[in-house]
Design a protein around this motif. Structure first.
Motif, PDB file in Angstrom:
ATOM      1  N   ASN A 272       0.801  -1.229   0.000  1.00 43.15           N
ATOM      2  CA  ASN A 272       0.000   0.000   0.000  1.00 43.15           C
ATOM      3  C   ASN A 272       0.835   1.281   0.000  1.00 43.15           C
ATOM      4  OD1 ASN A 272      -2.446  -1.400  -0.147  1.00 43.15           O
ATOM      5  ND2 ASN A 272      -2.527  -1.613   2.068  1.00 43.15           N
ATOM      6  N   LYS A 273       2.085   1.150  -0.444  1.00 49.90           N
ATOM      7  CA  LYS A 273       2.939   2.328  -0.652  1.00 49.90           C
ATOM      8  C   LYS A 273       3.617   2.226  -2.015  1.00 49.90           C
ATOM      9  CE  LYS A 273       6.638   5.057   1.333  1.00 49.90           C
ATOM     10  NZ  LYS A 273       7.716   5.111   2.330  1.00 49.90           N
ATOM     11  N   THR A 274       4.303   1.105  -2.286  1.00 46.31           N
ATOM     12  CA  THR A 274       4.920   0.900  -3.606  1.00 46.31           C
ATOM     13  C   THR A 274       4.280  -0.258  -4.346  1.00 46.31           C
ATOM     14  OG1 THR A 274       6.653  -0.598  -2.824  1.00 46.31           O
ATOM     15  CG2 THR A 274       7.130   1.776  -2.744  1.00 46.31           C
ATOM     16  N   GLY A 275       3.407  -1.012  -3.680  1.00 51.98           N
ATOM     17  CA  GLY A 275       2.710  -2.122  -4.314  1.00 51.98           C
ATOM     18  C   GLY A 275       1.279  -2.199  -3.827  1.00 51.98           C
ATOM     19  N   TYR A 276       0.348  -2.426  -4.772  1.00 46.83           N
ATOM     20  CA  TYR A 276      -1.079  -2.432  -4.440  1.00 46.83           C
ATOM     21  C   TYR A 276      -1.799  -3.593  -5.118  1.00 46.83           C
ATOM     22  CZ  TYR A 276      -0.278   2.403  -3.015  1.00 46.83           C
ATOM     23  OH  TYR A 276       0.200   3.536  -2.409  1.00 46.83           O
ATOM     24  N   ILE A 277      -2.764  -4.171  -4.404  1.00 46.15           N
ATOM     25  CA  ILE A 277      -3.697  -5.105  -5.025  1.00 46.15           C
ATOM     26  C   ILE A 277      -4.753  -4.256  -5.715  1.00 46.15           C
ATOM     27  CG2 ILE A 277      -5.498  -6.821  -4.604  1.00 46.15           C
ATOM     28  CD1 ILE A 277      -3.777  -7.859  -2.274  1.00 46.15           C
ATOM     29  N   VAL A 278      -4.898  -4.435  -7.037  1.00 47.08           N
ATOM     30  CA  VAL A 278      -5.873  -3.639  -7.788  1.00 47.08           C
ATOM     31  C   VAL A 278      -7.093  -4.463  -8.201  1.00 47.08           C
ATOM     32  CG1 VAL A 278      -4.211  -1.913  -8.580  1.00 47.08           C
ATOM     33  CG2 VAL A 278      -4.636  -3.946  -9.971  1.00 47.08           C
ATOM     34  N   VAL A 279      -6.963  -5.792  -8.201  1.00 46.64           N
ATOM     35  CA  VAL A 279      -8.089  -6.684  -8.456  1.00 46.64           C
ATOM     36  C   VAL A 279      -7.997  -7.831  -7.455  1.00 46.64           C
ATOM     37  CG1 VAL A 279      -9.177  -8.279 -10.086  1.00 46.64           C
ATOM     38  CG2 VAL A 279      -8.198  -6.130 -10.917  1.00 46.64           C
ATOM     39  N   ASP A 280      -9.067  -8.016  -6.687  1.00 40.70           N
ATOM     40  CA  ASP A 280      -9.099  -9.110  -5.719  1.00 40.70           C
ATOM     41  C   ASP A 280      -9.243 -10.444  -6.435  1.00 40.70           C
ATOM     42  OD1 ASP A 280      -8.872  -7.504  -3.437  1.00 40.70           O
ATOM     43  OD2 ASP A 280     -11.033  -7.103  -3.419  1.00 40.70           O
ATOM     44  N   GLY A 281      -8.552 -11.447  -5.912  1.00 37.14           N
ATOM     45  CA  GLY A 281      -8.659 -12.795  -6.452  1.00 37.14           C
ATOM     46  C   GLY A 281     -10.003 -13.417  -6.131  1.00 37.14           C
ATOM     47  N   VAL A 282     -10.244 -14.586  -6.707  1.00 36.71           N
ATOM     48  CA  VAL A 282     -11.571 -15.200  -6.606  1.00 36.71           C
ATOM     49  C   VAL A 282     -11.602 -16.504  -5.822  1.00 36.71           C
ATOM     50  CG1 VAL A 282     -12.402 -14.135  -8.723  1.00 36.71           C
ATOM     51  CG2 VAL A 282     -11.254 -16.349  -8.839  1.00 36.71           C
ATOM     52  N   ALA A 283     -10.492 -17.166  -5.618  1.00 36.29           N
ATOM     53  CA  ALA A 283     -10.526 -18.479  -4.978  1.00 36.29           C
ATOM     54  C   ALA A 283      -9.180 -18.791  -4.351  1.00 36.29           C
ATOM     55  CB  ALA A 283     -10.872 -19.553  -6.008  1.00 36.29           C
TER      56      ALA A 283
ATOM     57  N   SER B  35      -1.912 -12.851   2.695  1.00 39.95           N
ATOM     58  CA  SER B  35      -0.910 -12.813   3.764  1.00 39.95           C
ATOM     59  C   SER B  35       0.341 -12.152   3.190  1.00 39.95           C
ATOM     60  CB  SER B  35      -0.608 -14.229   4.263  1.00 39.95           C
ATOM     61  OG  SER B  35       0.174 -14.932   3.310  1.00 39.95           O
ATOM     62  N   GLN B  36       1.438 -12.175   3.944  1.00 40.40           N
ATOM     63  CA  GLN B  36       2.692 -11.606   3.441  1.00 40.40           C
ATOM     64  C   GLN B  36       3.204 -12.349   2.211  1.00 40.40           C
ATOM     65  OE1 GLN B  36       2.588  -8.533   4.915  1.00 40.40           O
ATOM     66  NE2 GLN B  36       4.780  -8.700   4.638  1.00 40.40           N
ATOM     67  N   THR B  37       2.841 -13.625   2.079  1.00 37.99           N
ATOM     68  CA  THR B  37       3.387 -14.435   0.980  1.00 37.99           C
ATOM     69  C   THR B  37       2.334 -14.987   0.035  1.00 37.99           C
ATOM     70  OG1 THR B  37       3.372 -16.403   2.380  1.00 37.99           O
ATOM     71  CG2 THR B  37       5.423 -15.111   2.318  1.00 37.99           C
ATOM     72  N   THR B  38       1.051 -14.807   0.327  1.00 39.16           N
ATOM     73  CA  THR B  38       0.018 -15.392  -0.529  1.00 39.16           C
ATOM     74  C   THR B  38      -1.065 -14.379  -0.884  1.00 39.16           C
ATOM     75  OG1 THR B  38      -1.305 -16.151   1.354  1.00 39.16           O
ATOM     76  CG2 THR B  38       0.323 -17.700   0.472  1.00 39.16           C
ATOM     77  N   THR B  39      -1.673 -14.596  -2.037  1.00 36.03           N
ATOM     78  CA  THR B  39      -2.865 -13.858  -2.457  1.00 36.03           C
ATOM     79  C   THR B  39      -3.778 -14.843  -3.181  1.00 36.03           C
ATOM     80  OG1 THR B  39      -1.705 -13.167  -4.466  1.00 36.03           O
ATOM     81  CG2 THR B  39      -1.795 -11.559  -2.672  1.00 36.03           C
ATOM     82  N   PRO B  40      -5.102 -14.605  -3.154  1.00 39.69           N
ATOM     83  CA  PRO B  40      -6.024 -15.526  -3.813  1.00 39.69           C
ATOM     84  C   PRO B  40      -5.791 -15.604  -5.327  1.00 39.69           C
ATOM     85  CG  PRO B  40      -7.210 -14.081  -2.309  1.00 39.69           C
ATOM     86  CD  PRO B  40      -5.805 -13.558  -2.415  1.00 39.69           C
ATOM     87  N   PHE B  41      -6.151 -16.750  -5.915  1.00 48.89           N
ATOM     88  CA  PHE B  41      -6.036 -16.978  -7.359  1.00 48.89           C
ATOM     89  C   PHE B  41      -6.716 -15.835  -8.122  1.00 48.89           C
ATOM     90  CE2 PHE B  41      -7.814 -18.644 -11.311  1.00 48.89           C
ATOM     91  CZ  PHE B  41      -6.681 -19.191 -11.902  1.00 48.89           C
ATOM     92  N   GLY B  42      -6.022 -15.279  -9.106  1.00 53.60           N
ATOM     93  CA  GLY B  42      -6.563 -14.212  -9.931  1.00 53.60           C
ATOM     94  C   GLY B  42      -6.276 -12.806  -9.435  1.00 53.60           C
ATOM     95  N   THR B  43      -5.632 -12.691  -8.277  1.00 53.61           N
ATOM     96  CA  THR B  43      -5.296 -11.369  -7.750  1.00 53.61           C
ATOM     97  C   THR B  43      -4.323 -10.667  -8.695  1.00 53.61           C
ATOM     98  OG1 THR B  43      -5.583 -12.112  -5.475  1.00 53.61           O
ATOM     99  CG2 THR B  43      -4.241 -10.129  -5.804  1.00 53.61           C
ATOM    100  N   ILE B  44      -4.586  -9.399  -8.977  1.00 54.79           N
ATOM    101  CA  ILE B  44      -3.669  -8.591  -9.776  1.00 54.79           C
ATOM    102  C   ILE B  44      -3.030  -7.565  -8.850  1.00 54.79           C
ATOM    103  CG2 ILE B  44      -3.398  -6.984 -11.706  1.00 54.79           C
ATOM    104  CD1 ILE B  44      -5.749  -8.395 -13.064  1.00 54.79           C
ATOM    105  N   PHE B  45      -1.708  -7.590  -8.816  1.00 60.31           N
ATOM    106  CA  PHE B  45      -0.914  -6.738  -7.941  1.00 60.31           C
ATOM    107  C   PHE B  45      -0.004  -5.892  -8.826  1.00 60.31           C
ATOM    108  CE2 PHE B  45       2.861  -6.055  -5.268  1.00 60.31           C
ATOM    109  CZ  PHE B  45       2.277  -5.614  -4.085  1.00 60.31           C
ATOM    110  N   VAL B  46       0.041  -4.589  -8.607  1.00 68.13           N
ATOM    111  CA  VAL B  46       0.940  -3.720  -9.370  1.00 68.13           C
ATOM    112  C   VAL B  46       1.976  -3.119  -8.416  1.00 68.13           C
ATOM    113  CG1 VAL B  46      -0.738  -3.185 -11.173  1.00 68.13           C
ATOM    114  CG2 VAL B  46      -0.575  -1.704  -9.180  1.00 68.13           C
ATOM    115  N   PHE B  47       3.162  -2.845  -8.958  1.00 70.19           N
ATOM    116  CA  PHE B  47       4.228  -2.333  -8.093  1.00 70.19           C
ATOM    117  C   PHE B  47       5.126  -1.370  -8.853  1.00 70.19           C
ATOM    118  CE2 PHE B  47       5.521  -6.360  -9.938  1.00 70.19           C
ATOM    119  CZ  PHE B  47       6.772  -6.080 -10.465  1.00 70.19           C
ATOM    120  N   ARG B  48       5.748  -0.504  -8.085  1.00 68.98           N
ATOM    121  CA  ARG B  48       6.808   0.402  -8.547  1.00 68.98           C
ATOM    122  C   ARG B  48       7.773   0.524  -7.381  1.00 68.98           C
ATOM    123  NH1 ARG B  48       8.951   5.491  -9.171  1.00 68.98           N
ATOM    124  NH2 ARG B  48       9.499   6.029 -11.312  1.00 68.98           N
ATOM    125  N   ASP B  49       8.789  -0.345  -7.390  1.00 72.58           N
ATOM    126  CA  ASP B  49       9.678  -0.511  -6.244  1.00 72.58           C
ATOM    127  C   ASP B  49      11.077   0.017  -6.523  1.00 72.58           C
ATOM    128  OD1 ASP B  49       7.564  -1.929  -5.100  1.00 72.58           O
ATOM    129  OD2 ASP B  49       8.350  -3.865  -5.764  1.00 72.58           O
TER     130      ASP B  49
END
Length: 184
Positions: free
Chosen positions: A46-57, A62-76
């Motif tokens: 939520n500063k240099t990386g954001y989830i823009v689409v929530d996954g579905v299943a 968590s720190q290491t996982t996101t639901p299937f289909g999650t789209i995450f964008v970053f500028r690090d």
């Protein structure tokens, strides 16, 4: 009789010429110019990386996982050491899409803009990363001093605790003989 010798002699010379051409193309690969170095990618949720689409299943966030289909964008930022206040020599900007139901694997593509080791430009990468294990990602292209570059980057998690996660990015860059930029 002289005409009957022309065909075997012609075939022999053709085979020898083809063999020499193949041998010289293999020698070319041994003369690639290369550059190898490591940087550290610092990603703050939520500063240099954001989830823009929530996954579905699948698993939750968590720190290491996101639901299937999650789209995450970053500028690090990419720094020269593990410390996020060390010198910034690059920016990694891209997207990851969670592609496994356990939430640990993602298809990632990024443009990494670099100004380091006397070179300036960018490399583009595309591949599948595992959130908790090292992954090799092929280089799909480059700009500036990295034009025509080939190779791969290895992304390895270093610190996955807290809001900022850190990855060690090892660059293995190779310039083909026809490239005029890159190491001399």
């Amino acid at each position: 009789m002289a005409n009957s010798l022309h065909l075997p002699l012609f075939l022999l010379l053709s085979v020898l010429a083809a063999h020499k051409a193949l041998a010289s193309s293999h020698n070319h690969d041994q003369h690639l110019r290369s550059l190898h170095f490591s940087l550290f990618q610092h990603e703050t949720i939520n500063k240099t990386g954001y989830i823009v689409v929530d996954g579905v299943a699948g698993t939750g966030i968590s720190q290491t996982t996101t639901p299937f289909g999650t789209i995450f964008v970053f500028r690090d930022n990419m720094t020269t050491s593990l410390n996020d206040s060390s010198r910034v020599v690059g920016i990694a900007e891209g997207t990851s899409i969670t592609t496994s139901f356990d939430g640990l694997r993602s298809l990632s593509f990024a443009k990494i803009t670099l100004k380091t080791h006397g070179y300036e430009g960018s490399v583009s990468i595309l591949g599948v990363v595992h959130n908790t294990k090292p992954a090799d990602l092929p280089i799909a292209g480059g700009t500036g001093d990295f034009m025509f570059v080939q190779g791969y980057v290895r992304s390895s998690p270093v610190d996955l605790r807290g809001l900022t996660v850190v990855y060690k990015i090892e660059f293995h860059l190779y310039w083909p003989p026809y490239a005029t930029n890159g190491p001399k």
